[in-house]
Design a protein around this motif. Structure first.
Motif, mmCIF file in Angstrom:
data_model
loop_
_atom_site.group_PDB
_atom_site.id
_atom_site.type_symbol
_atom_site.label_atom_id
_atom_site.label_comp_id
_atom_site.label_asym_id
_atom_site.label_seq_id
_atom_site.Cartn_x
_atom_site.Cartn_y
_atom_site.Cartn_z
ATOM 1 N N LEU A 75 4.197 1.730 15.234
ATOM 2 C CA LEU A 75 3.726 0.429 15.709
ATOM 3 C C LEU A 75 2.304 0.158 15.235
ATOM 4 C CD1 LEU A 75 4.473 -2.035 17.451
ATOM 5 C CD2 LEU A 75 3.469 -0.850 19.409
ATOM 6 N N VAL A 76 1.430 1.161 15.362
ATOM 7 C CA VAL A 76 0.047 1.007 14.891
ATOM 8 C C VAL A 76 0.025 0.754 13.383
ATOM 9 C CG1 VAL A 76 -2.141 2.214 14.566
ATOM 10 C CG2 VAL A 76 -0.967 2.363 16.752
ATOM 11 N N GLY A 77 0.820 1.509 12.632
ATOM 12 C CA GLY A 77 0.877 1.298 11.191
ATOM 13 C C GLY A 77 1.356 -0.083 10.824
ATOM 14 N N ALA A 78 2.362 -0.599 11.549
ATOM 15 C CA ALA A 78 2.903 -1.922 11.244
ATOM 16 C C ALA A 78 1.932 -3.036 11.625
ATOM 17 C CB ALA A 78 4.239 -2.112 11.963
ATOM 18 N N LEU A 79 1.293 -2.916 12.798
ATOM 19 C CA LEU A 79 0.416 -3.984 13.278
ATOM 20 C C LEU A 79 -0.925 -4.021 12.548
ATOM 21 C CD1 LEU A 79 1.051 -3.826 17.143
ATOM 22 C CD2 LEU A 79 1.996 -5.442 15.481
ATOM 23 N N ILE A 80 -1.486 -2.856 12.256
ATOM 24 C CA ILE A 80 -2.816 -2.807 11.637
ATOM 25 C C ILE A 80 -2.725 -2.901 10.114
ATOM 26 C CG2 ILE A 80 -4.898 -1.405 11.316
ATOM 27 C CD1 ILE A 80 -4.547 -0.309 14.085
ATOM 28 N N PHE A 81 -1.780 -2.180 9.521
ATOM 29 C CA PHE A 81 -1.724 -2.091 8.061
ATOM 30 C C PHE A 81 -0.503 -2.768 7.445
ATOM 31 C CE2 PHE A 81 -4.006 1.783 9.489
ATOM 32 C CZ PHE A 81 -5.236 1.506 8.899
ATOM 33 N N GLY A 82 0.420 -3.238 8.267
ATOM 34 C CA GLY A 82 1.603 -3.899 7.730
ATOM 35 C C GLY A 82 2.502 -2.965 6.943
ATOM 36 N N THR A 83 2.667 -1.722 7.411
ATOM 37 C CA THR A 83 3.505 -0.756 6.692
ATOM 38 C C THR A 83 4.963 -1.191 6.708
ATOM 39 O OG1 THR A 83 3.655 0.547 8.727
ATOM 40 C CG2 THR A 83 2.009 1.206 7.113
ATOM 41 N N GLN A 84 5.698 -0.755 5.699
ATOM 42 C CA GLN A 84 7.076 -1.184 5.517
ATOM 43 C C GLN A 84 8.046 -0.283 6.277
ATOM 44 O OE1 GLN A 84 8.304 -1.975 1.479
ATOM 45 N NE2 GLN A 84 6.204 -2.341 0.806
ATOM 46 N N MET A 85 9.142 -0.894 6.709
ATOM 47 C CA MET A 85 10.269 -0.157 7.277
ATOM 48 C C MET A 85 11.526 -0.741 6.645
ATOM 49 S SD MET A 85 11.924 1.974 9.060
ATOM 50 C CE MET A 85 10.793 2.774 10.166
ATOM 51 N N ASN A 86 11.986 -0.097 5.575
ATOM 52 C CA ASN A 86 13.107 -0.626 4.810
ATOM 53 C C ASN A 86 14.448 -0.025 5.196
ATOM 54 O OD1 ASN A 86 11.463 -2.301 3.107
ATOM 55 N ND2 ASN A 86 10.812 -0.460 2.024
ATOM 56 N N GLY A 87 14.433 1.025 6.012
ATOM 57 C CA GLY A 87 15.672 1.711 6.355
ATOM 58 C C GLY A 87 16.084 1.481 7.793
ATOM 59 N N ALA A 88 17.087 2.245 8.228
ATOM 60 C CA ALA A 88 17.655 2.104 9.567
ATOM 61 C C ALA A 88 16.855 2.903 10.588
ATOM 62 C CB ALA A 88 19.109 2.571 9.551
ATOM 63 N N TRP A 89 16.651 2.309 11.752
ATOM 64 C CA TRP A 89 15.901 2.983 12.807
ATOM 65 C C TRP A 89 16.649 4.197 13.347
ATOM 66 C CZ3 TRP A 89 10.964 2.478 14.284
ATOM 67 C CH2 TRP A 89 10.279 1.343 13.858
ATOM 68 N N TRP A 90 17.978 4.125 13.386
ATOM 69 C CA TRP A 90 18.719 5.269 13.921
ATOM 70 C C TRP A 90 18.566 6.497 13.027
ATOM 71 C CZ3 TRP A 90 22.584 7.900 11.404
ATOM 72 C CH2 TRP A 90 23.176 7.276 10.304
ATOM 73 N N ASN A 115 10.308 3.888 3.132
ATOM 74 C CA ASN A 115 9.818 3.257 1.898
ATOM 75 C C ASN A 115 10.939 2.743 1.007
ATOM 76 O OD1 ASN A 115 7.068 5.647 1.492
ATOM 77 N ND2 ASN A 115 7.337 3.939 2.892
ATOM 78 N N VAL A 116 11.998 3.525 0.884
ATOM 79 C CA VAL A 116 13.060 3.192 -0.077
ATOM 80 C C VAL A 116 14.257 2.538 0.591
ATOM 81 C CG1 VAL A 116 14.555 4.157 -1.880
ATOM 82 C CG2 VAL A 116 12.309 5.155 -1.478
ATOM 83 N N GLY A 117 14.423 2.759 1.907
ATOM 84 C CA GLY A 117 15.588 2.216 2.590
ATOM 85 C C GLY A 117 16.842 3.035 2.354
ATOM 86 N N ALA A 118 16.677 4.341 2.138
ATOM 87 C CA ALA A 118 17.817 5.211 1.839
ATOM 88 C C ALA A 118 18.744 5.334 3.039
ATOM 89 C CB ALA A 118 17.325 6.601 1.423
ATOM 90 N N GLY A 119 20.044 5.505 2.741
ATOM 91 C CA GLY A 119 21.031 5.748 3.780
ATOM 92 C C GLY A 119 21.264 7.230 3.956
ATOM 93 N N ILE A 120 22.138 7.558 4.877
ATOM 94 C CA ILE A 120 22.368 8.974 5.180
ATOM 95 C C ILE A 120 22.992 9.701 4.001
ATOM 96 C CG2 ILE A 120 24.685 8.644 6.164
ATOM 97 C CD1 ILE A 120 23.789 10.711 8.338
ATOM 98 N N GLY A 121 23.704 8.974 3.132
ATOM 99 C CA GLY A 121 24.300 9.599 1.952
ATOM 100 C C GLY A 121 23.272 10.146 0.981
ATOM 101 N N GLU A 122 22.102 9.482 0.895
ATOM 102 C CA GLU A 122 21.045 9.945 0.005
ATOM 103 C C GLU A 122 20.177 11.029 0.634
ATOM 104 O OE1 GLU A 122 22.071 5.762 -1.186
ATOM 105 O OE2 GLU A 122 21.456 6.664 0.695
ATOM 106 N N LEU A 123 20.327 11.238 1.936
ATOM 107 C CA LEU A 123 19.438 12.158 2.653
ATOM 108 C C LEU A 123 20.051 13.532 2.888
ATOM 109 C CD1 LEU A 123 18.005 9.783 5.406
ATOM 110 C CD2 LEU A 123 16.876 10.521 3.316
ATOM 111 N N TRP A 124 21.264 13.763 2.374
ATOM 112 C CA TRP A 124 21.899 15.044 2.694
ATOM 113 C C TRP A 124 21.114 16.261 2.204
ATOM 114 C CZ3 TRP A 124 23.288 18.457 -1.057
ATOM 115 C CH2 TRP A 124 23.450 17.964 -2.351
ATOM 116 N N PRO A 125 20.375 16.213 1.068
ATOM 117 C CA PRO A 125 19.589 17.417 0.705
ATOM 118 C C PRO A 125 18.516 17.739 1.735
ATOM 119 C CG PRO A 125 19.846 15.946 -1.185
ATOM 120 C CD PRO A 125 20.262 15.175 0.019
ATOM 121 N N GLN A 126 17.778 16.700 2.198
ATOM 122 C CA GLN A 126 16.710 16.930 3.170
ATOM 123 C C GLN A 126 17.273 17.321 4.541
ATOM 124 O OE1 GLN A 126 16.735 13.948 1.274
ATOM 125 N NE2 GLN A 126 15.363 14.893 -0.237
ATOM 126 N N LEU A 127 18.295 16.592 5.002
ATOM 127 C CA LEU A 127 18.881 16.903 6.299
ATOM 128 C C LEU A 127 19.569 18.263 6.279
ATOM 129 C CD1 LEU A 127 20.379 13.426 7.329
ATOM 130 C CD2 LEU A 127 18.206 14.463 8.018
#
Length: 367
Positions: A240-255, A334-346
């Motif tokens: 919230l602080v990042g979005a309100l003060i610096f306008g940071t991006q949220m391109n992906g899903a919150w869940w 930043n990129v808006g990746a879905g869960i399919g792209e995140l399997w290496p990290q997860l």
């Protein structure tokens, strides 16, 4: 269930009432984010200006020239002098020099069958400006991929050299906020669990709990629940602080963000339980946790990209949990990746979680 809820609430009250805990777990990460974001992130849009040189001058290269010049993120100017463009690049007057090589049109007509590199766009960049070069190479790659798909009915034949990292038109603050989030999750749960459990053991709190009808599973479940709630709330505050003060991006899903936060919290809690079991006193638990968390904070891609580190070190850095955590958060935000792209990290976080949990069951002791 009643004991579980009471323990969870008492743990949350402990967090709220302890000003020292609040400072180091929430205000310190916010301080880092605001200070670094104010100096480096706010209003420092990435400059992707440069030159475009068409050495082929064919109908195929004209299509690529039109696509590159028409891209709103790139600020390329068409020129014919490669040497002078490279000199300007070396002096910092340009950020990118994109060259369409000779015989490019012939390679495109052969649909990439030519073994030469005539179908590769050459992208010259300033190695001293890691952010602009990485993002610039990625944007050029996206344009080339779009042209390639049109030429071959979505079968790519046009690429770039070198291959870029996964980035978008972002500012440093957009890179920083997910890293701060990962650092906060690590600090809260690795350092926090290790110090608190070791302190309770020395003061006899755990021994008194063991003598009651309270089970170990109820105690651990309450600890996990309280810290998960704390991590989610603090993460929302940072976002919230990042979005309100610096306008940071949220391109992906919150869940997905929530899932990553949960996995990161559980992983570092397990590490904290291991340290608490190994450390004999609270005084030794703190330094042990610090020895682990401090280098991880700087090696895990919190403040600087992993790609800017020495090549021999990168495989090691990419295997540690905070790197997987910060990378996954950036991929979503930043990129808006879905869960399919995140399997290496997860997948890596899941491996760390399982291994650390198993070890913690052997190291944990009430006294």
């Amino acid at each position: 269930m009643k004991a579980y809820l009471q323990l969870t609430l008492s743990q949350l009250r402990f967090f709220v009432r302890n000003r020292q805990v609040l400072f180091f777990t929430l205000f310190m990460p916010l301080f880092f984010m605001i200070m670094l974001g104010s100096f480096l992130g706010k209003g420092t849009d990435v400059d992707l200006s440069g030159s475009l040189i068409d050495q082929d001058n064919s109908s195929a290269s004209a299509v690529m020239v039109e696509a590159l010049l028409g891209n709103s993120a790139l600020k390329l100017k068409k020129t014919g002098d490669l040497d002078s463009s490279l000199e300007e690049l070396k002096h910092g007057d340009q950020k990118l020099v994109v060259v369409i090589p000779k015989n490019y049109g012939t390679a495109v007509e052969q649909k990439g069958a030519d073994s030469s590199k005539a179908h590769l766009l050459q992208v010259y960049f300033d190695q001293t400006n890691q952010m602009s070069s990485s993002i610039g190479v990625q944007v050029v790659g996206q344009v080339a991929d779009g042209v390639s798909k049109k030429l071959t009915n979505y079968v790519p034949i046009v690429g770039i050299e070198p291959v870029g990292v996964q980035s978008l038109d972002l500012r440093y603050i957009d890179f920083l906020v997910p890293g701060i989030l990962a650092m906060m999750i690590m600090s809260n749960n690795l350092n926090g669990v290790a110090g608190q459990i070791a302190s309770w053991r020395e003061r006899g709190v755990l021994r008194r709990m063991q003598s009651t009808p309270l089970t170990a599973s109820t105690f651990i479940a309450a600890q996990i629940t309280a810290r998960l709630i704390l991590s989610v709330i603090q993460s929302l505050i940072v976002l919230l602080v990042g979005a309100l003060i610096f306008g940071t991006q949220m391109n992906g899903a919150w869940w997905l963000i929530f899932l990553i936060i949960v996995m990161g919290t559980l992983t570092f809690m397990s590490l904290g339980f291991i340290i608490a079991g190994v450390a004999k006193t609270p005084e030794s638990a703190g330094p042990i946790a610090g020895i682990l968390s401090f280098p991880l904070m700087f090696l895990g891609g919190v403040f600087f990209p992993v790609s800017s580190m020495p090549e021999f070190l990168q495989p090691i850095v990419k295997s540690i949990p905070i790197t997987q955590l910060s990378t996954a958060l950036r991929q979503v935000m930043n990129v808006g990746a879905g869960i399919g792209e995140l399997w290496p990290q997860l997948g890596m976080l899941a491996i760390w979680l399982v291994v650390c949990f198993v070890i913690s069951t052997f190291t944990f002791k009430w006294e």
